[in-house]
Design an enzyme around this catalytic site. Structure first.
Site, PDB file in Angstrom:
ATOM      1  N   HIS A 129       0.831  -1.218   0.000  1.00  0.00           N
ATOM      2  CA  HIS A 129       0.000   0.000   0.000  1.00  0.00           C
ATOM      3  C   HIS A 129       0.864   1.266   0.000  1.00  0.00           C
ATOM      4  O   HIS A 129       0.439   2.307  -0.499  1.00  0.00           O
ATOM      5  CB  HIS A 129      -0.918   0.034   1.226  1.00  0.00           C
ATOM      6  CG  HIS A 129      -1.871  -1.127   1.275  1.00  0.00           C
ATOM      7  ND1 HIS A 129      -2.443  -1.559   2.444  1.00  0.00           N
ATOM      8  CD2 HIS A 129      -2.348  -1.958   0.307  1.00  0.00           C
ATOM      9  CE1 HIS A 129      -3.230  -2.595   2.207  1.00  0.00           C
ATOM     10  NE2 HIS A 129      -3.180  -2.854   0.914  1.00  0.00           N
ATOM     11  N   PHE A 376      -0.673  -8.286   4.607  1.00  0.00           N
ATOM     12  CA  PHE A 376       0.675  -7.717   4.482  1.00  0.00           C
ATOM     13  C   PHE A 376       0.683  -6.342   3.807  1.00  0.00           C
ATOM     14  O   PHE A 376       1.599  -6.021   3.034  1.00  0.00           O
ATOM     15  CB  PHE A 376       1.601  -8.692   3.714  1.00  0.00           C
ATOM     16  CG  PHE A 376       1.282 -10.128   3.992  1.00  0.00           C
ATOM     17  CD1 PHE A 376       1.466 -10.652   5.269  1.00  0.00           C
ATOM     18  CD2 PHE A 376       0.750 -10.948   3.005  1.00  0.00           C
ATOM     19  CE1 PHE A 376       1.127 -11.965   5.552  1.00  0.00           C
ATOM     20  CE2 PHE A 376       0.402 -12.254   3.270  1.00  0.00           C
ATOM     21  CZ  PHE A 376       0.593 -12.775   4.554  1.00  0.00           C
ATOM     22  N   CYS A 377      -0.345  -5.538   4.070  1.00  0.00           N
ATOM     23  CA  CYS A 377      -0.442  -4.201   3.454  1.00  0.00           C
ATOM     24  C   CYS A 377      -0.368  -4.284   1.936  1.00  0.00           C
ATOM     25  O   CYS A 377       0.244  -3.432   1.279  1.00  0.00           O
ATOM     26  CB  CYS A 377       0.663  -3.268   3.962  1.00  0.00           C
ATOM     27  SG  CYS A 377       0.647  -3.018   5.713  1.00  0.00           S
ATOM     28  N   ALA A 378      -0.965  -5.331   1.384  1.00  0.00           N
ATOM     29  CA  ALA A 378      -0.980  -5.461  -0.085  1.00  0.00           C
ATOM     30  C   ALA A 378      -2.313  -6.102  -0.471  1.00  0.00           C
ATOM     31  O   ALA A 378      -2.349  -7.144  -1.132  1.00  0.00           O
ATOM     32  CB  ALA A 378       0.207  -6.301  -0.542  1.00  0.00           C
TER      33      ALA A 378
END
Ligand code: PLP
Length: 481
Positions: A129, A376-378
């Site tokens: 992100h 995982f911020c994705a």
């Protein structure tokens, strides 16, 4: 990549804290196994030594005439030069700016890169992100797609480059994915971006500890225009990151954070900004973080990076081979041996019928193994890899309003660094096999707001345990591992 197997953990002796023991749910003590290096690596002993040394002389930077201040100023300035060398940047045209981390570096760049009204940024579905949201705030962002096994769809990129030729301000890509470990052909992508008049930014957060980075000369078509790094992902967790690249964009206009250290001359109604990097490093800097990061960069420059990469690739292939036969496992990303794909040591998976956060919790509480679970911020990339349907995505998007993350999709992630061993993989596999047989002890409860699982009756570690190892060992019975 050289296919010779090298299972020697090249850096085992050089990492701080590898022998630390941690308590398990049943009270036993075991050596901690850190398989969460993509989040943060532990520090190099060299780095800790340099930090201890600099603390003896700690003083202000660029703000004092005493010996300690002058020494700290020299150390801070030299850290810039070291990071420039680490990424092969030409110091005459490139600048190194210390920041907190990669996220701050990308926000700083997004604030600066000239983005006219009809200009676009091309990013990808694979990004963290941090290499997506800062661009969305400033420009129209086009996302290059990925194949079902998670590889960048380069044909899609080619079509976008062609269609938006002349309007593309920047191609923003990660050097390596924090979800599948896939390494991007950054120099080939640079050539393609430059051919249509765009610049390229590489988020090297997952690359810096595993591959050599080389910006290449500015007039080389394969040159990287901007790169960002995080110290805590390259064995230097002391709060520093860096943004490196063409100085020109930072000289145009006011600095992002005006204030002390950013100016040359100030009158009550006028200001002349200082040169680079000072105008972009507002306030007193994180000297310790910068010096630590430079020490890690020196260690990585002196290392045989091919050997480190071979060790990590061999470990990743070994783990994939052993994971593949666990009943009910789904592995995400390419199925190839790691040596056959350019990939750093990141593996994501799910176990059938078991929530990803539960698996991660059991590994932690009952195996003494640190992993990560979730997205995982994705999230866009994880959604692709999980093959979520439109309605599942809508459900996901509605969840946060209901503050219920219990059913949030996700995965379990393990990630290696140069010091991990096959024996650690064996312990992981043994634990996962037990988990699939439901052979674990704790009764786990999920917190609906966080989505996390904790076992009944456990006590969270308190900070006082950190400074008192005796208190920690008195609580539990040591066992060998
Ligand atoms: C590929 C990638 N980019 C950016 C980041 C953000 O790094 P930081 O948290 O150091 O800002 C991460 C962190 O995991 C990452 O993996």
């Amino acid at each position: 990549m050289d296919r010779r197997v090298n299972d020697e953990p090249a850096w085992k002796e050089r990492i701080a804290g590898l022998e630390e023991r941690v308590p398990l749910l049943d009270g036993r003590m075991v050596r901690y196994i850190n398989l969460d290096n993509a989040a943060s690596t532990p520090p190099l002993i060299d780095v800790v030594g340099v930090v201890q040394e600099v603390l003896r002389f700690y003083s202000s930077v660029h703000r004092g005439t005493g010996f300690k201040s002058r020494l700290c100023t020299a150390a801070y300035d030299e850290a810039h030069e070291t990071i420039a060398r680490f990424v092969g940047a030409d110091p005459r045209t490139n600048t190194v700016m210390f920041v907190k981390n990669t996220t701050e570096a990308i926000n700083k760049l997004a604030y600066r890169v000239p983005l006219g009204r009809d200009r676009v940024v091309i990013s990808t579905r694979m990004e963290h992100h941090s290499n997506d949201l800062p661009w969305r705030r400033r420009a129209a962002v086009l996302h290059v797609g990925v194949t079902p096994d998670g590889r960048l769809d380069e044909a899609h990129l080619d079509r976008l480059l062609d269609e938006y030729r002349g309007r593309i301000a920047l191609l923003a890509v990660s050097g390596a994915s924090n979800v599948t470990g896939l390494v991007q052909p950054i120099h080939r992508l640079a050539r393609k971006a430059h051919a249509v008049g765009a610049r390229i930014f590489v988020d090297a957060a997952q690359l810096a500890a595993h591959r050599r980075i080389n910006l290449k000369p500015n007039d080389d078509p394969e040159h990287l225009d901007f790169v960002a790094l995080s110290g805590h992902k390259m064995y230097a967790p002391f709060g520093s990151g860096a943004l490196i690249g063409h100085g020109d964009v930072f000289l145009d206009g006011d600095p992002e954070h005006p204030g002390g250290g950013t100016v040359d001359v100030v009158t009550t109604n006028d200001v002349q900004w200082a040169g680079l990097p000072h105008r972009e490093e507002a306030g007193s800097p994180n000297l310790v973080g910068a010096v630590a990061m430079a020490a890690a960069a020196r260690a990585l420059m002196a290392a045989d990076m091919d050997r480190l990469a071979r060790h990590e690739a061999s470990l990743t292939s070994y783990a994939l081979e052993r994971l593949r036969v666990i009943p009910g496992i789904t592995l995400y990303g390419p199925a190839d041996r790691c040596e056959d794909t350019d990939r750093v040591g990141v593996i994501t998976f799910n176990l059938q019928g078991l929530h990803h956060a539960l698996v991660a919790a059991i590994l932690g509480y009952e195996g003494g193994i640190g992993v990560r679970s979730g997205c995982f911020c994705a999230q866009p990339y994880v959604a692709c890899l999980l093959g979520l349907s439109g309605s599942e995505l809508t459900e996901w998007q509605r969840d946060p309003l209901e503050v219920n993350r219990a059913a949030r999709p996700g995965m379990v992630r393990i990630s290696f660094a140069a010091y991990n061993t096959r024996q650690e993989v064996d312990v992981l596999i043994e634990m996962l096999s037990r988990i699939t047989r439901r052979d674990y002890e704790g009764q786990y409860y999920q917190n609906k707001e966080s989505g996390e699982y904790t076992p009944a009756g456990h006590e969270e570690p308190t900070l006082s345990l950190l400074g008192d190892h005796r208190a920690l060992s008195n609580l539990v019975v040591p066992v060998a591992r």
